[in-house]
Motif scaffolding. Structure first.
Motif, short mmCIF file in Angstrom:
data_model
loop_
_atom_site.label_atom_id
_atom_site.label_comp_id
_atom_site.label_asym_id
_atom_site.label_seq_id
_atom_site.Cartn_x
_atom_site.Cartn_y
_atom_site.Cartn_z
N CYS A 266 2.48 1.62 -3.43
CA CYS A 266 1.51 2.09 -4.41
C CYS A 266 1.34 3.61 -4.34
O CYS A 266 1.21 4.28 -5.37
N ARG A 267 1.33 4.15 -3.12
CA ARG A 267 1.19 5.59 -2.96
C ARG A 267 2.38 6.33 -3.56
O ARG A 267 2.24 7.37 -4.21
N ILE A 268 3.58 5.76 -3.32
CA ILE A 268 4.79 6.37 -3.88
C ILE A 268 4.76 6.31 -5.40
O ILE A 268 5.04 7.29 -6.10
N ARG B 23 1.90 10.12 -11.74
CA ARG B 23 1.25 11.40 -12.03
C ARG B 23 2.26 12.41 -12.58
O ARG B 23 1.97 13.18 -13.50
N ASP C 191 2.17 5.95 -7.38
CA ASP C 191 1.10 6.80 -7.91
C ASP C 191 1.59 8.23 -8.11
O ASP C 191 1.28 8.88 -9.12
N LYS C 192 2.36 8.73 -7.14
CA LYS C 192 2.90 10.08 -7.26
C LYS C 192 3.84 10.17 -8.46
O LYS C 192 3.81 11.13 -9.23
N GLU D 296 0.83 -1.20 0.00
CA GLU D 296 0.00 0.00 0.00
C GLU D 296 0.86 1.26 0.00
O GLU D 296 0.56 2.23 -0.70
N LYS D 297 1.94 1.24 0.78
CA LYS D 297 2.83 2.39 0.81
C LYS D 297 3.57 2.56 -0.50
O LYS D 297 3.75 3.69 -1.00
#
Length: 209
Positions: free
Chosen positions: A31-33, A39, A35-36, A28-29
């Motif tokens: 994925c957040r990295i 983008r 995703d940034k 999950e962590k």
């Protein structure tokens, strides 16, 4: 516990459960990295990535332009350069009685190919007719059309399968498609396939789509 919200330690014996929870938290962590990062990359790749470079050269006086070699050609300039390059084309034999010419005066082998060629010209899509393609095993084939996609300068091949109601022709066409695939050229990616039969001929609207 979701029902009474009581907390309790997980037993060390539940190693696979502990492993899955730890992995889930980590994923999950990550994925957040990612995703940034995605983008940021998308923002960079979407439109305008070369605009400043193009505009710098385009804004120069014509007298100065002739002394400068730009580091990056605009899509239209690159396309024009690509179209002006000489290439090895499939020759017409003396026994070939086809006498078809497209709107630019180039000889072609069928009326359907004229429709395709003129559609590409109308839509400002650069192409080469029956340009030699060297395969991985050293053989040379001649795709009906070799197309330059200006947006990313990717080469795309277009094959017109003109007699698909002829069993022998259809079998040869399948072998041709298989040959492309063996060389890493796949329909829907780098290969466009148009087809027709004697009762379902190709028309301009289909070619445009």
């Amino acid at each position: 516990d979701d029902k009474n919200e009581e907390r309790k330690y997980i037993s060390v014996k539940q190693e696979s459960y502990i492993r899955s929870l730890a992995q889930k938290e980590y994923d999950e962590k990550i994925c957040r990295i990612l995703d940034k990062r995605i983008r940021k990359l998308t923002s960079f790749l979407d439109g305008g990535r070369y605009e400043e470079i193009y505009n710098l050269y385009a804004g120069l006086p014509d007298g100065k332009k002739k002394f400068i070699v730009p580091v990056e050609l605009t899509p239209d300039e690159y396309a024009q350069h690509w179209m002006n390059e000489e290439y090895r084309a499939k020759p017409f034999l003396e026994s070939d009685v086809s006498n078809y010419y497209n709107s630019l005066g180039n000889r072609m082998r069928s009326k359907s190919e004229i429709i395709i060629a003129d559609t590409l010209t109308t839509m400002n899509i650069p192409y080469r007719y029956e340009c030699a393609l060297l395969l991985e095993d050293g053989r040379v084939i001649y795709p009906d059309f070799t197309i330059l996609r200006k947006s990313d300068r990717k080469i795309v091949y277009l094959e017109h399968l003109g007699m698909m109601d002829d069993p022998v022709y259809a079998e040869n066409a399948l072998q041709r498609i298989s040959l492309y695939e063996q060389n890493g050229i796949f329909p829907g990616d780098q290969l466009i396939l148009l087809h027709e039969t004697s009762t379902h001929p190709l028309n301009v609207r289909e070619a445009e789509r």
